[in-house]
Design a protein around this motif. Structure first.
Motif, short mmCIF file in Angstrom:
data_model
loop_
_atom_site.label_atom_id
_atom_site.label_comp_id
_atom_site.label_asym_id
_atom_site.label_seq_id
_atom_site.Cartn_x
_atom_site.Cartn_y
_atom_site.Cartn_z
N VAL A 52 -9.84 5.17 36.00
CA VAL A 52 -10.22 6.12 35.21
C VAL A 52 -11.52 5.89 34.16
CG1 VAL A 52 -8.13 7.26 35.54
CG2 VAL A 52 -7.93 5.78 33.58
N ARG A 55 -10.76 6.89 30.29
CA ARG A 55 -10.27 8.13 30.12
C ARG A 55 -9.20 8.08 29.50
NH1 ARG A 55 -13.00 11.84 34.01
NH2 ARG A 55 -14.45 10.38 35.11
N LYS A 57 -7.04 11.31 28.94
CA LYS A 57 -6.21 12.60 29.32
C LYS A 57 -5.83 12.35 30.60
CE LYS A 57 -8.37 14.96 25.63
NZ LYS A 57 -9.29 15.94 25.18
N HIS A 58 -4.52 12.42 30.91
CA HIS A 58 -4.13 12.22 32.12
C HIS A 58 -2.92 13.08 32.50
CE1 HIS A 58 -6.15 8.59 31.53
NE2 HIS A 58 -5.29 8.34 30.66
N GLY A 77 -0.04 3.44 33.17
CA GLY A 77 -1.33 3.23 32.96
C GLY A 77 -1.40 1.53 32.79
N GLU A 103 -1.58 11.38 26.91
CA GLU A 103 -2.88 10.57 26.48
C GLU A 103 -2.78 9.35 26.20
OE1 GLU A 103 -5.18 13.16 23.97
OE2 GLU A 103 -3.95 14.92 24.44
N VAL A 109 -4.64 4.66 36.30
CA VAL A 109 -3.18 5.30 36.07
C VAL A 109 -2.74 5.42 37.51
CG1 VAL A 109 -3.87 6.71 34.20
CG2 VAL A 109 -4.37 7.53 36.09
N SER A 127 -7.28 12.86 36.10
CA SER A 127 -7.76 12.30 34.86
C SER A 127 -9.14 13.09 34.50
CB SER A 127 -7.67 10.80 34.68
OG SER A 127 -8.28 10.37 33.43
#
Length: 129
Positions: A52, A55, A57-58, A77, A103, A109, A127
């Motif tokens: 990701v 990043r 937001k998942h 994560g 988040e 992830v 994500s």
């Protein structure tokens, strides 16, 4: 996480008619990336990883079947590709779709099953930038 809600809603709608293995999440201008992380999971363990690139937001979208006692499903994560930690978790004790959001800035992830009692679990992890 407003940018990801539309994709999750579209995904959940497709799940009811298509099944998880038939759903492809479109990766458009919203920067969404996804992978099927759990496939017919019937025991404890971690699923496939999604890179990701920092990043934050998942979402883990879980489809459960054959559940009476259930399991704990985790969105996990890592920042070093070795040590994994829980971002969010949810007890899944019924059939259907469960959405787990979290988040945290990470490099990868994945979904994971813990405290397994029964059921079959499929999941996609997504994500967005």
């Amino acid at each position: 996480m407003a940018g990801i809600y539309g994709a999750v809603k579209k995904l959940c709608g497709a799940l009811s008619s298509e099944g998880l293995d038939k759903v492809i999440v479109e990766q458009g201008d919203n920067g969404l990336v996804s992978v099927q992380t759990l496939t017919n999971a019937t025991s404890e363990g971690a699923g496939s990883e999604l890179s990701v690139s920092g990043r934050s937001k998942h979402v883990l979208v879980v489809v459960a079947s054959g559940v009476s006692a259930g399991a704990v499903l985790k969105l996990q994560g890592t920042v070093d590709d070795t040590n994994w930690f829980d971002i969010e978790e949810e007890i899944v004790d019924r059939d259907g779709v469960t959405v787990i959001e979290g988040e945290r800035i990470v490099t990868k992830v994945r979904g994971a099953v813990e405290k397994y009692a029964d059921g079959t679990y499929n999941a996609i992890v997504m994500s967005v930038v």
